[in-house]
Design a protein around this motif. Structure first.
Motif, PDB file in Angstrom:
ATOM      1  N   ASP A 160       0.822  -1.214   0.000  1.00  0.00           N
ATOM      2  CA  ASP A 160       0.000   0.000   0.000  1.00  0.00           C
ATOM      3  C   ASP A 160       0.856   1.265   0.000  1.00  0.00           C
ATOM      4  OD1 ASP A 160      -2.149  -1.650   0.225  1.00  0.00           O
ATOM      5  OD2 ASP A 160      -2.647  -1.150   2.298  1.00  0.00           O
ATOM      6  N   GLU A 164      -2.969   5.645   1.178  1.00  0.00           N
ATOM      7  CA  GLU A 164      -3.946   4.556   1.032  1.00  0.00           C
ATOM      8  C   GLU A 164      -4.144   3.863   2.386  1.00  0.00           C
ATOM      9  OE1 GLU A 164      -2.337   1.852  -1.796  1.00  0.00           O
ATOM     10  OE2 GLU A 164      -4.143   0.625  -1.941  1.00  0.00           O
ATOM     11  N   ALA A 165      -3.050   3.633   3.119  1.00  0.00           N
ATOM     12  CA  ALA A 165      -3.142   2.994   4.434  1.00  0.00           C
ATOM     13  C   ALA A 165      -3.934   3.880   5.399  1.00  0.00           C
ATOM     14  CB  ALA A 165      -1.743   2.711   4.986  1.00  0.00           C
ATOM     15  N   LYS A 168      -7.570   3.535   4.460  1.00  0.00           N
ATOM     16  CA  LYS A 168      -8.168   2.248   4.839  1.00  0.00           C
ATOM     17  C   LYS A 168      -8.365   2.140   6.347  1.00  0.00           C
ATOM     18  CE  LYS A 168      -6.687  -0.319   0.765  1.00  0.00           C
ATOM     19  NZ  LYS A 168      -5.658  -1.208   0.175  1.00  0.00           N
ATOM     20  N   SER A 212       0.846  -2.511   4.438  1.00  0.00           N
ATOM     21  CA  SER A 212      -0.328  -3.364   4.471  1.00  0.00           C
ATOM     22  C   SER A 212      -0.451  -4.114   5.813  1.00  0.00           C
ATOM     23  CB  SER A 212      -0.235  -4.332   3.288  1.00  0.00           C
ATOM     24  OG  SER A 212      -1.207  -5.287   3.385  1.00  0.00           O
ATOM     25  N   LYS A 360      -2.341   2.956  -7.660  1.00  0.00           N
ATOM     26  CA  LYS A 360      -3.626   2.831  -6.961  1.00  0.00           C
ATOM     27  C   LYS A 360      -4.722   2.484  -7.946  1.00  0.00           C
ATOM     28  CE  LYS A 360      -5.470   6.635  -5.343  1.00  0.00           C
ATOM     29  NZ  LYS A 360      -5.791   7.764  -4.485  1.00  0.00           N
TER      30      LYS A 360
END
Ligand code: KG4
Ligand code: ZN
Length: 361
Positions: A160, A164-165, A168, A212, A360
């Motif tokens: 990731d 993005e992390a 999420k 991730s 992405k």
């Protein structure tokens, strides 16, 4: 020289007019946040349609704000990739159409090059080479910016991107979209020592990242709490612990990159050691403070462009075009009108692809 820059690679439609002296005459950005919020992430098809709907109006707005006519624009620069293909096609086709009808050069700009050179737009005294940490929703890379068109990638995420992390983690904790600012706000009142989370890649050689596993560890920590809805203190503590672990990992990888940079450019070879941080995640003050103290420890200067230039924008694309024109001249800087959009386009063509790495989706 006056360049029109067009950016459509993700969820911001943007157009800007910039001069060769680095004066931003107009810089308009239309965010699609509200469109994607119900989904908790960018929906590529919706993004492409939204770019198409507003790109012409946005370019007209940029021209009128800059008080410039099409006849005064010397070249068009549009993001040619990497990014969501539907959006990139919209920007590239629009840019080509204007270039063809106005008979001016067209330049397809690598989106990452836009981020990489944006610091020279906000700080005109910044000279090559410098170290760049690019942290956004789609990318997490450490690069040496050696000159216009010459980039050495030292590391990238193997899963990731950091933004993005953040997004999420926010989603799993029921926070707002985009997640970065929401996690940072919640973390401000949290106890960063409450949850013991991993520091991905810490202590390993090299400059690659991984986020991730950290994200999954946050999920497990949340699931291990007593049943029932998460309390706001739990959310704050989880966010603070996550952000602190991310900062530790970021600092560890960046320290390795600083050592690599200094070994390639021993003092005296260049004009001061500088770490530039760009991309949307650079807005995070906790991460920024961590990187500032790291830079101070390593006798490096930290440069973070203003927020408007850190997140996706058209000015950085126009500026990358102007840098190319200044470095190589019109004939070499221009792309043919047969340029095909590139959903994947590594900035350092010689860098080996990181395992599992991708843009992405
Ligand atoms: O550069 P950007 O506008 O778009 C691209 O992804 O290219 O970056 C957006 C990303 C999102 O993932 C967002 O959550 C993150 O930057 N972000 C932050 C913060 N503000 C934005 N992440 C952490 N802390 C923030 N304050
Ligand atoms: Zn970006």
């Amino acid at each position: 020289m006056i360049v029109l820059g067009i950016e459509t690679s993700c969820d911001e439609t943007a157009a800007a007019i910039v001069t060769g002296d680095g004066e931003i005459l107009a810089d308009v950005v239309r965010s699609q946040l509200d469109l994607h919020r119900p989904y908790g992430g960018v929906v590529p098809e919706l993004a492409a349609r939204a770019h198409l709907e507003c790109i012409d109006g946005l370019i007209s707005q940029a021209l009128s704000e800059a008080q410039v006519t099409f006849a005064e624009v010397d070249a068009i620069a549009a993001t040619g990739g990497p990014g969501l293909i539907g959006g990139v096609i919209v920007g590239v086709m629009t840019g080509k159409a204007i270039a063809a009808t106005r008979k001016v050069p067209f330049m397809a700009i690598n989106h990452l090059e836009g981020h990489a050179l944006s610091a020279r737009l906000s700080d005109r005294s910044l000279e090559f080479p410098y170290l760049l940490l690019l942290v956004s929703g789609g990318h997490c890379q450490l690069l040496i910016v050696e000159g216009v068109g010459t980039y050495r990638r030292l590391g990238t995420t193997i899963d990731d991107a950091l933004g993005e992390a953040f997004d999420k983690v926010a989603r799993m904790l029921g926070l707002d979209y985009p997640g970065g600012p929401a996690v940072e706000r919640a973390a401000a009142t949290g106890n960063r020592g409450r949850f013991k989370l991993p520091r991905p890649m810490k202590g390993r050689t090299g400059c690659d990242f991984s986020f991730s596993g950290l994200k999954t560890a946050v999920r497990h920590a949340a699931l291990a709490l007593p049943e029932g809805p998460l309390q706001s203190t739990d959310v704050a503590d989880l966010c603070a612990s996550f952000q602190h672990a991310a900062a530790d990992s970021l600092a560890d990888r960046t320290a390795n990159a600083m050592a690599e940079f200094k070994s390639r450019y021993p003092s005296g070879d260049h004009h001061g050691d500088t770490l530039v941080v760009a991309g949307g995640v650079a807005a995070n003050m906790a991460l920024r403070q961590r990187l500032q103290s790291l830079a101070t420890d390593h006798h490096m200067k930290l440069v973070v462009p203003p927020a408007k230039l850190c997140t996706d924008n058209g000015a950085m694309i126009a500026w990358a075009g102007l840098e190319r024109l200044a470095a190589f001249g019109i004939d070499k800087a221009a792309d043919g009108l047969d340029f095909a959009p590139r959903p994947r386009w590594p900035l350092d063509q010689d860098a080996a692809a990181a395992a599992f790495a991708g843009v992405k989706a």
